[in-house]
Design a protein around this motif. Sequence first.
Motif, PDB file in Angstrom:
ATOM      1  N   LEU A 106       0.859  -1.181   0.000  1.00 30.36           N
ATOM      2  CA  LEU A 106       0.000   0.000   0.000  1.00 30.36           C
ATOM      3  C   LEU A 106       0.896   1.232   0.000  1.00 30.36           C
ATOM      4  CD1 LEU A 106      -2.433  -1.256   2.771  1.00 30.36           C
ATOM      5  CD2 LEU A 106      -3.115  -0.787   0.405  1.00 30.36           C
ATOM      6  N   PRO A 107       0.664   2.192  -0.893  1.00 29.36           N
ATOM      7  CA  PRO A 107       1.503   3.391  -0.924  1.00 29.36           C
ATOM      8  C   PRO A 107       1.216   4.288   0.277  1.00 29.36           C
ATOM      9  CG  PRO A 107      -0.329   3.633  -2.444  1.00 29.36           C
ATOM     10  CD  PRO A 107      -0.417   2.234  -1.912  1.00 29.36           C
ATOM     11  N   VAL A 108       2.248   4.807   0.891  1.00 22.68           N
ATOM     12  CA  VAL A 108       2.061   5.679   2.051  1.00 22.68           C
ATOM     13  C   VAL A 108       1.950   7.124   1.582  1.00 22.68           C
ATOM     14  CG1 VAL A 108       3.074   6.526   4.197  1.00 22.68           C
ATOM     15  CG2 VAL A 108       3.297   4.108   3.582  1.00 22.68           C
ATOM     16  N   PRO A 109       0.800   7.763   1.799  1.00 22.16           N
ATOM     17  CA  PRO A 109       0.652   9.162   1.385  1.00 22.16           C
ATOM     18  C   PRO A 109       1.637  10.067   2.126  1.00 22.16           C
ATOM     19  CG  PRO A 109      -1.475   8.170   1.947  1.00 22.16           C
ATOM     20  CD  PRO A 109      -0.418   7.220   2.418  1.00 22.16           C
ATOM     21  N   GLU A 110       2.000  11.163   1.516  1.00 20.87           N
ATOM     22  CA  GLU A 110       2.926  12.100   2.147  1.00 20.87           C
ATOM     23  C   GLU A 110       2.345  12.691   3.424  1.00 20.87           C
ATOM     24  OE1 GLU A 110       6.021  12.710   1.473  1.00 20.87           O
ATOM     25  OE2 GLU A 110       6.039  11.332  -0.243  1.00 20.87           O
ATOM     26  N   THR A 111       1.030  12.655   3.561  1.00 25.51           N
ATOM     27  CA  THR A 111       0.375  13.204   4.749  1.00 25.51           C
ATOM     28  C   THR A 111       0.503  12.287   5.961  1.00 25.51           C
ATOM     29  OG1 THR A 111      -1.691  12.226   3.953  1.00 25.51           O
ATOM     30  CG2 THR A 111      -1.291  14.542   3.423  1.00 25.51           C
ATOM     31  N   ILE A 112       0.958  11.041   5.775  1.00 21.20           N
ATOM     32  CA  ILE A 112       1.063  10.064   6.859  1.00 21.20           C
ATOM     33  C   ILE A 112       2.523   9.870   7.240  1.00 21.20           C
ATOM     34  CG2 ILE A 112       0.642   7.667   7.549  1.00 21.20           C
ATOM     35  CD1 ILE A 112      -1.919   9.179   7.276  1.00 21.20           C
ATOM     36  N   ASP A 113       2.831   9.938   8.527  1.00 23.94           N
ATOM     37  CA  ASP A 113       4.175   9.659   9.005  1.00 23.94           C
ATOM     38  C   ASP A 113       4.544   8.228   8.636  1.00 23.94           C
ATOM     39  OD1 ASP A 113       6.411  10.452  11.154  1.00 23.94           O
ATOM     40  OD2 ASP A 113       5.791   8.379  11.510  1.00 23.94           O
ATOM     41  N   ALA A 288      -5.646   8.649   2.491  1.00 25.58           N
ATOM     42  CA  ALA A 288      -4.956   9.719   1.766  1.00 25.58           C
ATOM     43  C   ALA A 288      -5.534  11.093   2.096  1.00 25.58           C
ATOM     44  CB  ALA A 288      -5.030   9.455   0.263  1.00 25.58           C
ATOM     45  N   SER A 289      -6.844  11.140   2.346  1.00 31.67           N
ATOM     46  CA  SER A 289      -7.494  12.422   2.645  1.00 31.67           C
ATOM     47  C   SER A 289      -7.395  12.814   4.113  1.00 31.67           C
ATOM     48  CB  SER A 289      -8.971  12.363   2.243  1.00 31.67           C
ATOM     49  OG  SER A 289      -9.692  11.484   3.108  1.00 31.67           O
ATOM     50  N   GLY A 290      -6.939  11.893   4.953  1.00 27.63           N
ATOM     51  CA  GLY A 290      -6.843  12.171   6.378  1.00 27.63           C
ATOM     52  C   GLY A 290      -8.095  11.866   7.154  1.00 27.63           C
ATOM     53  N   GLN A 291      -9.113  11.304   6.499  1.00 26.88           N
ATOM     54  CA  GLN A 291     -10.345  10.968   7.206  1.00 26.88           C
ATOM     55  C   GLN A 291     -10.163   9.730   8.088  1.00 26.88           C
ATOM     56  OE1 GLN A 291     -13.707  10.915   4.584  1.00 26.88           O
ATOM     57  NE2 GLN A 291     -15.196  10.562   6.210  1.00 26.88           N
ATOM     58  N   VAL A 292      -9.278   8.837   7.686  1.00 23.72           N
ATOM     59  CA  VAL A 292      -8.912   7.664   8.482  1.00 23.72           C
ATOM     60  C   VAL A 292      -7.416   7.768   8.774  1.00 23.72           C
ATOM     61  CG1 VAL A 292      -8.628   5.151   8.452  1.00 23.72           C
ATOM     62  CG2 VAL A 292     -10.743   6.182   7.578  1.00 23.72           C
ATOM     63  N   VAL A 293      -7.044   7.670  10.052  1.00 25.98           N
ATOM     64  CA  VAL A 293      -5.649   7.878  10.445  1.00 25.98           C
ATOM     65  C   VAL A 293      -5.167   6.695  11.287  1.00 25.98           C
ATOM     66  CG1 VAL A 293      -5.900  10.387  10.443  1.00 25.98           C
ATOM     67  CG2 VAL A 293      -6.291   9.113  12.557  1.00 25.98           C
ATOM     68  N   PRO A 294      -3.855   6.423  11.270  1.00 21.96           N
ATOM     69  CA  PRO A 294      -3.317   5.403  12.179  1.00 21.96           C
ATOM     70  C   PRO A 294      -3.386   5.908  13.614  1.00 21.96           C
ATOM     71  CG  PRO A 294      -1.541   6.506  11.001  1.00 21.96           C
ATOM     72  CD  PRO A 294      -2.818   7.010  10.403  1.00 21.96           C
ATOM     73  N   VAL A 295      -3.810   5.042  14.502  1.00 24.08           N
ATOM     74  CA  VAL A 295      -3.862   5.371  15.926  1.00 24.08           C
ATOM     75  C   VAL A 295      -2.749   4.583  16.611  1.00 24.08           C
ATOM     76  CG1 VAL A 295      -5.242   5.341  18.035  1.00 24.08           C
ATOM     77  CG2 VAL A 295      -6.343   5.785  15.819  1.00 24.08           C
TER      78      VAL A 295
END
Length: 325
Positions: A106-113, A288-295
């Motif tokens: 899965l590609p990691v979006p630039e918005t995700i650490d 990618a949109s930030g609606q779902v984030v890793p916790v």
Amino acid sequence: MRAVRISRPGGPEVLVEADLPDPVPAHGEVLIDVAAAGVNRADLHQREGGYPPPPGAPDWPGLEVSGVISALGDGVTDVAVGDRVCALLPGGGYAESAIASVGQLLPVPETIDLVDAAALPEAISTVWSNVFMTAALRAGETLLVHGGSSGIGTMAIQLARAFGCEVAVTAGTAAKLEACGRLGAGILIDYHEQDFVAELLKATDGRGADVILDAIGGDYLDRNIQSLARHGRIVLIGNQSKAPGALNVGRLMAKWGSVHGSALRARPLAEKNEIIASVLANAWPLVASGQVVPVVDERFPLAEARRAHERLESSTHIGKLLLVP
């Protein structure tokens, strides 16, 4: 490379650091320089001797990683060296390098650490395949998640809310329930103090849950059936209780309900590729949109894998635990 191996079946003390040969990707595989590895309950079961890796998989634990692709096997054309990715693995994530099948990336979006991205593959694939692909949760329905503050639970809350569903959760402390509420769960049940069947039915005006995601098993099975709405679906993804569950067939028939058992790691590669493809098409845009984030609750150095396992066994965490080489 450095890795963490299991010296013998047992407790966290059997996890030991080792120097292993650098892996080489085969046809259809990539080599990942690991930024972090997720810690999952399946790793605990493997460490205890009850969940061996599939044939051909590395014998050291780790079912998901994030990092940067450092080498390509033959036939790999859709990704490139230097790409930021996270991946499902059949094993081998507790290491500085890991091999992944190209269909499990899965590609990691630039918005995700990049480190936090290691919290995503197992949770999003488990929730998507069970709650949406198998149980077909739809907008307007109610999802009940047992263990709502776990890595799986925090992902299930976010995905269900993003698709317009009501979410009920069970958890064991006020802090865990508050965290679930912040993620969007609207029905918060303390399983120590409350009967989840009664609380759920009260909160839904007697209707119950359309889909129940359960990793507890045991005597929860019959109580889940009592909690079901008509035509409801139960998906079992674990048996943390380690107890057998009794199926009340008549009660299930009266609800026109269904019970489905599932495990992700042992699925054939083609099936897991289908899951990842569906995640990419339907759920990954929400990441990618930030609606779902890793916790992420806590990051541990790879050398402290024992302490990470102890923390997971204590069930005091909220979200995921990660190992960082």
